[in-house]
Design a protein around this motif. Structure first.
Motif, mmCIF file in Angstrom:
data_model
loop_
_atom_site.group_PDB
_atom_site.id
_atom_site.type_symbol
_atom_site.label_atom_id
_atom_site.label_comp_id
_atom_site.label_asym_id
_atom_site.label_seq_id
_atom_site.Cartn_x
_atom_site.Cartn_y
_atom_site.Cartn_z
ATOM 1 N N TYR A 131 -17.613 -50.777 57.667
ATOM 2 C CA TYR A 131 -16.151 -50.884 57.608
ATOM 3 C C TYR A 131 -15.737 -52.015 56.662
ATOM 4 C CZ TYR A 131 -11.395 -51.848 59.210
ATOM 5 O OH TYR A 131 -10.041 -52.084 59.254
ATOM 6 N N ARG A 132 -16.355 -53.168 56.826
ATOM 7 C CA ARG A 132 -15.928 -54.364 56.108
ATOM 8 C C ARG A 132 -16.349 -54.357 54.634
ATOM 9 N NH1 ARG A 132 -16.366 -60.034 55.243
ATOM 10 N NH2 ARG A 132 -18.618 -59.948 55.055
ATOM 11 N N MET A 166 -6.783 -45.982 56.913
ATOM 12 C CA MET A 166 -7.696 -45.057 56.219
ATOM 13 C C MET A 166 -9.155 -45.429 56.453
ATOM 14 S SD MET A 166 -5.995 -44.173 52.541
ATOM 15 C CE MET A 166 -7.306 -43.154 51.900
ATOM 16 N N ALA A 167 -9.426 -46.729 56.449
ATOM 17 C CA ALA A 167 -10.810 -47.163 56.642
ATOM 18 C C ALA A 167 -11.296 -46.798 58.050
ATOM 19 C CB ALA A 167 -10.917 -48.660 56.399
ATOM 20 N N ASP A 185 -21.924 -54.592 47.638
ATOM 21 C CA ASP A 185 -20.636 -53.919 47.816
ATOM 22 C C ASP A 185 -19.470 -54.904 47.721
ATOM 23 O OD1 ASP A 185 -21.661 -51.366 48.091
ATOM 24 O OD2 ASP A 185 -22.044 -51.613 50.219
ATOM 25 N N LEU A 186 -19.636 -56.065 48.342
ATOM 26 C CA LEU A 186 -18.552 -57.047 48.302
ATOM 27 C C LEU A 186 -18.362 -57.590 46.879
ATOM 28 C CD1 LEU A 186 -19.226 -58.899 51.676
ATOM 29 C CD2 LEU A 186 -17.347 -57.354 51.157
ATOM 30 N N PRO A 191 -11.978 -58.658 52.925
ATOM 31 C CA PRO A 191 -11.933 -57.598 53.948
ATOM 32 C C PRO A 191 -12.124 -58.178 55.348
ATOM 33 C CG PRO A 191 -13.991 -57.516 52.721
ATOM 34 C CD PRO A 191 -13.149 -58.545 52.050
ATOM 35 N N ARG A 192 -11.252 -57.752 56.255
ATOM 36 C CA ARG A 192 -11.326 -58.301 57.613
ATOM 37 C C ARG A 192 -12.296 -57.501 58.460
ATOM 38 N NH1 ARG A 192 -4.865 -59.272 57.853
ATOM 39 N NH2 ARG A 192 -4.902 -61.171 56.618
ATOM 40 N N GLU A 193 -12.761 -58.147 59.527
ATOM 41 C CA GLU A 193 -13.670 -57.471 60.463
ATOM 42 C C GLU A 193 -12.895 -56.426 61.270
ATOM 43 O OE1 GLU A 193 -16.843 -58.091 60.702
ATOM 44 O OE2 GLU A 193 -17.071 -59.990 59.637
ATOM 45 N N LEU A 194 -13.601 -55.423 61.686
ATOM 46 C CA LEU A 194 -12.998 -54.426 62.581
ATOM 47 C C LEU A 194 -13.113 -54.966 64.004
ATOM 48 C CD1 LEU A 194 -11.882 -51.532 62.972
ATOM 49 C CD2 LEU A 194 -14.235 -50.745 63.118
#
Lengths: 256, 212
Positions: A90-91, A103-104, A183-184, B93-96
């Motif tokens: 996800y991140r 969406m994610a 990816d990051l 990007p934040r954590e889920l």
């Protein structure tokens, strides 16, 4: 630099990535490409790093057992694997590329459904389950990017290239940490190339207000304008960025 | 140019560092072609000491900018706010959160396997079923018609039997007073019998069919 735009750096873990701006030939003269060094360990480095780490070897053995059980239909084993790797997907894969939390999350749910259906076809390759999950997630993200029209940083073509690389990483046996880093880095490189393509005052406004989430008053003071003028500047900045992303930088992978 | 001294920068004041920086910005923007006309005017106005050329900002643009500002603050939507959030998610990007993740995971694990529908097969089977029904339907209809006809014939049978011309001798067809020639005249006799019996036969058929 060879004919493919690669720089020979034997023994180095750095790749030189050349990004060519969309308007490279405006006014009849070439604009210089933006060059960026990207950390990219070679297959042998990855293999040797893995071979020297007994903790990692033990982890992989445990993961292999889980994967075998999951493949045989053990849902608890599959849940354990997904519980471990889902948040990373996800991140580092889904949220940066899709640009929206909703969406994610949808993409992650679809990834899980696909994994539950297809895990029977999974084949252990020595690098763990994550690289395989990453390819599945990227394909789901690509489908979503193609089907839903939104303002976003990544275009479907970017995902196609990323999937191609992820499949190579799968063959190379890249582990979860390196996949995540890669990816990051790719997300940040894409963002930086977009911001580099617009006026520096615009990119400063975007960095301060959008990325660093500073208050309007603070950003207005930094730019030396009133708050209402800042709103206009930010609007123009995002419009310019949207236009710049429309053609986008073409990333040529550079490796030894 | 030298003949036009008014165009020469004679005694031009030295620009400040800020003015130089802004002027450089303007030139870069004009050469790079990445800044729009209004912003260019705004930058020029700044060089001249104005506050980013308030006059150069159109009402329409200001309304858009206000809407974007509100959308960035979470009030309403704006397409450029979508882009802004996408940039934010790419940069940091934040954590889920764990609960959401668990919900998504359970949803996938407890989902019933989707039954795939092979539409070509389904449509083929429907077409086949329709063909069978059509065949059976037409066969049934044919049989019903035949049965109805037979039934009606059965019902008419007594009437037909009553009105049917019964078989009889051919004697009435010939005059007893006139003796037959022993030789010759057979064809004439046969033709008379055939004509009479053909007439009887037709009459009986019409009776049986209920025409009469």
């Amino acid at each position: 630099m060879n004919s493919q735009g690669r720089v020979a750096t034997p023994g180095s873990s750095l790749r030189l990535v050349a990004e060519v701006p969309k308007d490279a030939n405006v006014y009849g003269r070439a604009r210089p490409s933006i060059l960026r060094l990207v950390h990219s360990p070679s297959t042998s480095e990855v293999a040797s790093a893995r071979a020297l780490d007994p903790v990692r070897i033990a982890e992989l053995a445990a993961e292999r057992e889980l994967a075998e059980r999951a493949k045989a239909g053990d849902r608890r084993a599959l849940a354990e694997l997904l519980r471990k790797y889902g948040p990373i997907l996800y991140r580092s894969v889904l949220l940066p590329r899709l640009g929206s939390e909703a969406m994610a999350q949808d993409a992650l749910a679809d990834t899980y459904v696909r994994v539950v259906e297809k895990f029977v076809h999974f084949e252990w390759r020595g690098c763990g389950v994550y690289p395989w999950l990453r390819v599945v997630a990227m394909r789901i993200a690509l489908d979503m990017l193609r089907s839903r029209k939104r303002e976003r940083l990544f275009e479907p073509d970017d995902l196609v290239r990323a999937i191609d690389m992820a499949e190579r990483d799968l063959d190379d046996g890249l582990d979860v940490r390196l996949c995540e880093e890669r990816d990051l880095e790719a997300s940040k490189a894409k963002l930086d190339s977009g911001l580099a393509a617009i006026n520096s005052r615009y990119s400063l406004a975007i960095r301060l207000r959008v990325l660093e989430e500073k208050s309007r008053e603070e950003v207005a003071a930094t730019l030396g304008v009133t708050v209402s003028t800042l709103d206009v500047v930010l609007h123009r900045a995002l419009k310019a960025l949207k236009k710049a992303l429309g053609g986008d930088a073409v990333e040529e992978e550079v490796s030894p | 140019m030298k003949n036009r001294p008014e165009l020469e920068l004679v005694d031009a004041p030295q620009p400040s560092k800020k003015q130089l920086a802004v002027a450089t910005e303007v030139v870069r923007a004009m050469v790079g072609g990445t800044i729009d006309r209004l912003d260019n005017e705004a930058l020029l106005a700044l060089v001249l000491g104005d506050d980013v050329a308030e006059a150069a900002i159109l009402d329409e643009e200001r309304a858009e900018a206000d809407a974007l500002s509100l959308a960035l603050a979470g009030q309403g939507t704006h397409e450029l706010a979508e882009l802004a959030f996408a940039l934010r998610h790419a940069a940091l990007p934040r954590e889920l959160d764990e609960l959401t993740h668990e919900r998504l995971l359970r949803g996938a694990l407890h989902r019933k396997p989707e039954r795939r529908v092979y539409w070509p097969l389904v449509s083929g089977m429907v077409a086949l079923a329709a063909g069978v029904l059509l065949f059976l339907g037409s066969a049934t209809l044919e049989r019903t018609k035949r049965e109805e006809a037979a039934l009606s014939l059965q019902r008419l049978a007594p009437l037909v039997a009553a009105t049917r011309i019964a078989p009889r001798s051919t004697e009435a067809l010939f005059d007893r007073a006139l003796a037959f020639e022993l030789r010759g005249g057979e064809s004439e006799r046969v033709e008379r019998i055939v004509a009479s019996r053909a007439s009887d036969y037709r009459a009986n058929r019409f009776t049986r069919w209920g025409v009469k």
